[in-house]
Design a protein around this motif. Structure first.
Motif, PDB file in Angstrom:
ATOM      1  N   ILE A   1      14.811  47.811  43.819  1.00 32.07           N
ATOM      2  CA  ILE A   1      14.821  47.634  45.267  1.00 32.07           C
ATOM      3  C   ILE A   1      13.551  48.157  45.922  1.00 32.07           C
ATOM      4  O   ILE A   1      13.172  47.712  47.012  1.00 32.07           O
ATOM      5  CB  ILE A   1      16.068  48.330  45.866  1.00 32.07           C
ATOM      6  N   GLU A   2      12.862  49.063  45.235  1.00 32.94           N
ATOM      7  CA  GLU A   2      11.633  49.599  45.816  1.00 32.94           C
ATOM      8  C   GLU A   2      10.579  48.505  46.006  1.00 32.94           C
ATOM      9  O   GLU A   2       9.693  48.604  46.867  1.00 32.94           O
ATOM     10  CB  GLU A   2      11.059  50.716  44.930  1.00 32.94           C
ATOM     11  N   ALA A   3      10.691  47.452  45.218  1.00 34.85           N
ATOM     12  CA  ALA A   3       9.732  46.348  45.350  1.00 34.85           C
ATOM     13  C   ALA A   3       9.937  45.555  46.640  1.00 34.85           C
ATOM     14  O   ALA A   3       9.083  44.755  47.020  1.00 34.85           O
ATOM     15  CB  ALA A   3       9.852  45.411  44.147  1.00 34.85           C
ATOM     16  N   PHE A   4      11.052  45.804  47.324  1.00 37.18           N
ATOM     17  CA  PHE A   4      11.358  45.043  48.539  1.00 37.18           C
ATOM     18  C   PHE A   4      11.454  45.956  49.754  1.00 37.18           C
ATOM     19  O   PHE A   4      12.133  45.647  50.733  1.00 37.18           O
ATOM     20  CB  PHE A   4      12.680  44.282  48.365  1.00 37.18           C
ATOM     21  N   ASP A   5      10.780  47.099  49.712  1.00 40.50           N
ATOM     22  CA  ASP A   5      10.853  48.035  50.842  1.00 40.50           C
ATOM     23  C   ASP A   5      10.408  47.403  52.149  1.00 40.50           C
ATOM     24  O   ASP A   5      10.930  47.715  53.216  1.00 40.50           O
ATOM     25  CB  ASP A   5      10.015  49.278  50.539  1.00 40.50           C
ATOM     26  N   ASP A   6       9.426  46.504  52.081  1.00 31.20           N
ATOM     27  CA  ASP A   6       8.933  45.882  53.317  1.00 31.20           C
ATOM     28  C   ASP A   6       9.969  44.953  53.929  1.00 31.20           C
ATOM     29  O   ASP A   6       9.926  44.657  55.127  1.00 31.20           O
ATOM     30  CB  ASP A   6       7.648  45.107  53.039  1.00 31.20           C
ATOM     31  N   LEU A   7      10.923  44.498  53.121  1.00 30.94           N
ATOM     32  CA  LEU A   7      11.980  43.603  53.633  1.00 30.94           C
ATOM     33  C   LEU A   7      13.216  44.377  54.062  1.00 30.94           C
ATOM     34  O   LEU A   7      13.892  44.005  55.024  1.00 30.94           O
ATOM     35  CB  LEU A   7      12.363  42.580  52.561  1.00 30.94           C
TER      36      LEU A   7
END
Length: 810
Positions: A778-784
């Motif tokens: 989930i860290e890969a989608f922090d901007d979302l």
């Protein structure tokens, strides 16, 4: 003609002449209107209209003559013979009826002219018979030239009058015809009167049985009254007919605007049909008028009370070319032309039937190969085992289950693409199916897995011969094919009742034998043996490790984006479990999930996934949804809904942001319990999605019975959907089904731009797949997500309290 003029001016009362012309004009206008009704009427009403028209016109001719005769003043005593007077009236009515009948037989020039000439003859017969009834104290002499002129003028004008009124149906035409007919009557009368010369002779005595002119005046007055009554009736009928015609034209115009077929019926007889109905039947709408319903549908269609109450009824429409079209009928009672009628809407449901058949085929057959799918396979195997238990076992017969799996099939997909893989699966189905006999079943269970059911075998070795034949057919196809042909296959065989006593064990043992065939060189077959336990032991070890994995923290979650296809907007994630074993390394979910399901460890693992996903989603700043897969073990746990409720309370996640994905396979174990559980979960505000639709059971009844909020199309149907017409048709059917049920549809496995464009064009709402986003921490989608630290639960977002309800255990 001066003689005629002198006769009219000097020997007639002009006031009575004008009255005679007025009576004549009224009767002639009435006749022109009534002629239209004669020409339009059917045989049942034609005679009635003919009698009315002939009587009105005949009485008008007769009254015109005798009113004009009353206006004639010869200056000597005169009277009328009663018998000849009545005969003149009869001749007038009879010949008028004959002329009108001839003129309206056909809409052709010669019929109009001959009928008009006969009518003119009736005018002449009435006049000269009437003149024969005229007795005077003197001698009457005739000018035969004027008599001939009167006959020609009367017949010609009458023929022209009928031609004008029957050629065109309009008010100006009726007026013109009335004027011509009035001229025909008046011209013949007054030219005929001009042909008369009376020489007084006192020696001639008038008969005592004659009628005095005064009495004749009363008779003419009575005839005039009849004319006026008939004319008024004709006018009322004509106005009523015109109103009805306008109403019919208005309703017909509205009906023609409808896409569906519409017919108006009087009992079982069609009185009106729109153009759409004509196109549907292949018959012009005008031809349908007057037709019995039995010629289009089965008998008794209007006696269906349910249909007349608005309930749709399916029927078959008989087309002109003999084919039958499935239609849906809905009837209503209406007032049409002042009478109660039934209007029936006829809806063409051919496309709907095709879609239903496609969905039904999707539920029972594999769309790629046309073979039976897993559901049909399970039903057939269960039925064969039940049949063996009743009869075959006692006779020493056997049932063989052969599981077939392609060797290195994944390599074909990776190297040559999914299209080549699909073609290979179709060729395998063809090769294996060509070996089997009647009563033996070949099914595709999914992916590159096939199954063969062979009932009533005399001995177990027969199953090996069938397996060898299948492998030989595939090898032959390999040799004949260009460019490498087919890959090889491995087959595992289990025999009932020698190897197993139930369906589950039989499948498990056949799968064990298949594994042995793969490990011993592939492109071969193996029977199940009791010694094949290594796989089982490994499986038990994995079961034990799975039970410890949650406690040891070996599981972790990755998240795959779910996006709105039309806009690309992120709507949520699906939480996917991963296992990092300390010795085995990363273990594929395809390996450990089946083991967890078989051992029951899936319940504990599923609870951990639910808690971890909800806790993570509650920390997101953006209110995206999170989807969690639910296993059959979890769903049938009587405390599952309570577990969901507690998890939401603990994490603080709003119920509407949680979506539980459930496959139909999870429902069929205990459908009443599953339905009760889903209703409890729905009461919390949690959304429920049907996962992997199109595989497994895919029952349409489940969509209706269970409270789903979304349909997820399995990835196997999205693969190459933009290039495979058959798969595209199935996806369209499922999307149409979702729209019809008001359920959004999510397409799984979107891997190419072409697939995404196809789904966008077909109005698929949501997509998920590698092209839209790969699974990642989930860290890969922090901007979302707008990740933030977990906050205290918001009381306003808490789910409702769980009702204290006991659920019956299985």
């Amino acid at each position: 003609m001066l003689t005629v003029y002198n006769c009219i001016v000097n020997q007639h009362d002009l006031r009575l002449v004008v009255l005679a012309a007025l009576v004549c004009g009224i009767s002639c206008f009435s006749a022109a209107n009534l002629l239209h009704h004669i020409s339009r009427s059917t045989d049942r009403n034609r005679l009635a209209w003919l009698m009315i028209a002939a009587t009105s016109t005949g009485f008008g001719i007769w009254a015109t003559h005798f009113i004009a005769m009353l206006a004639f003043t010869p200056g000597i005593p005169s009277a009328y013979d009663p018998e000849l007077s009545v005969l003149s009236l009869a001749a007038s009515v009879t010949l008028t009826a004959a002329g009108m009948w001839i003129a309206t037989l056909r809409d052709e020039l010669d019929y109009h002219l001959v009928g008009g000439a006969v009518l003119g003859g009736g005018i002449a017969a009435m006049h000269y018979i009437g003149m024969a009834a005229f007795e005077v104290q003197g001698r009457i002499e005739w000018n035969l030239l004027l008599v001939a002129v009167s006959l020609v003028a009367g017949v010609a004008l009458a023929a022209l009058a009928l031609r004008v009124v029957l050629r065109r149906s309009s008010f100006p035409a009726a007026c013109a015809s009335a004027v011509l007919l009035t001229l025909a009557i008046c011209t013949l009368h007054f030219i005929g009167m001009g042909a008369v010369s009376i020489f007084p002779d006192s020696s001639i005595v008038i008969s005592e049985y004659t009628i005095a002119p005064t009495s004749q005046a009363f008779a003419a007055a009575a005839a005039t009254l009849v004319i006026l009554v008939l004319a008024a009736s004709a006018l009322w009928i004509d106005l009523r007919f015109r109103r009805q015609k306008l109403e019919v034209e208005r309703m017909h115009g509205l009906a023609n605007a409808a896409v569906e077929g519409l017919i108006v019926c009087d009992g079982t007889r069609i009185v009106s049909a729109n153009d759409s109905m004509g196109k549907l039947t292949g018959t012009p709408a005008e031809t349908l008028n007057g037709m019995e319903l039995g010629r289009l549908f089965e008998a008794g269609i209007t006696s269906d009370a349910a249909m007349l109450e608005g309930q749709p009824r399916e029927a078959e429409l008989k087309n002109r070319d003999g084919t039958r079209i499935p239609v849906e009928l809905i009837a209503r009672s209406i007032d049409y032309c002042g009478k109660p009628h039934d209007v029936i809407a006829v809806r063409d449901i051919r496309e709907r039937k095709k879609a239903e058949e496609e969905i039904l085929r999707l539920a029972h057959f594999d769309p790629l190969t046309g073979l039976a799918n897993r559901r049909s396979f399970s039903s057939r195997l269960e039925a064969e085992i039940a049949s063996m238990n009743r009869t075959a076992t006692a006779k020493g017969r056997h049932l063989a289950l052969l599981l077939l799996d392609l060797d290195r099939f994944k390599e074909v997909n990776d190297l040559y693409g999914h299209g080549a893989g699909d073609a290979m699966l179709q060729k395998v189905a063809s090769c294996a199916g060509g070996v089997l006999r009647h009563g033996q079943m070949l099914a595709r269970l999914g992916g590159d897995e096939f199954a063969i059911i062979v009932p009533n075998l005399p001995d177990p070795q027969a199953a090996g011969r069938i397996a060898a034949s299948v492998l030989a057919a595939m090898r032959e196809e390999n040799r004949a094919a260009v460019g490498g042909g087919l890959v090889s296959a491995s087959i595992g065989i289990a025999i009932y009742p020698l190897d197993a006593e139930d369906q589950t064990s039989l499948i498990s043992h056949a799968d064990t034998a298949l594994y042995r065939a793969k490990t011993e060189g592939r492109d071969t077959y193996r029977y199940f043996e009791a010694s094949m336990g290594a796989e089982a032991r490994d499986k038990r070890v994995m079961e034990h490790e799975l039970r410890q994995a949650v406690v040891r923290g070996e599981f972790y979650l990755v998240y795959q984006p779910q996006k709105e296809i039309s806009s690309g907007r992120m709507v949520g994630f699906e939480a996917l479990i991963r296992w990092r074993h300390p010795e085995r390394g990363d273990v594929s979910p395809a390996i450990f999930i089946p083991v967890a399901e078989d051992s029951g460890a899936i319940g504990q693992i599923g609870d951990w996934v639910l808690e971890a996903a909800c806790e993570e989603a509650a920390s997101w700043e953006n209110p995206l949804t999170v989807a969690v897969n639910v296993s059959a073990v979890q769903l049938h746990n009587p405390n599952f809904s309570r577990k969901v409720h507690e998890t939401l309370l603990k994490s603080g996640l709003a119920p509407a942001r949680l979506e539980l994905e459930i496959t139909e396979t999870a429902l069929v174990k205990d459908m009443p319990r599953a339905l009760a559980t889903l209703r409890q979960v729905k009461a919390l505000g949690v959304h429920v999605a049907m996962d992997d639709f199109g595989t497994g059971y895919s029952s349409l009844s489940n969509l209706r019975a269970f409270p789903f909020d979304k349909i997820k199309i399995d990835a196997s149907f999205i693969k190459a959907v933009d290039t495979n017409g058959q798969v595209a048709a199935i996806v369209r059917a499922v999307l149409g089904l979702g729209r019809g049920l008001g359920l959004p549809v999510l397409a799984e496995g979107v891997e190419t731009l072409g697939e995404l464009k196809f789904l966008d064009a077909e109005a698929c709402e949501i997509g998920q797949g590698y092209y839209l986003g790969k699974p990642a921490p989930i860290e890969a989608f922090d901007d979302l997500t707008g990740h933030r630290a977990p906050a205290a639960p918001n009381p306003e977002e808490q789910p409702p309290a769980m009702p204290r309800q006991r659920v019956r255990s299985a």
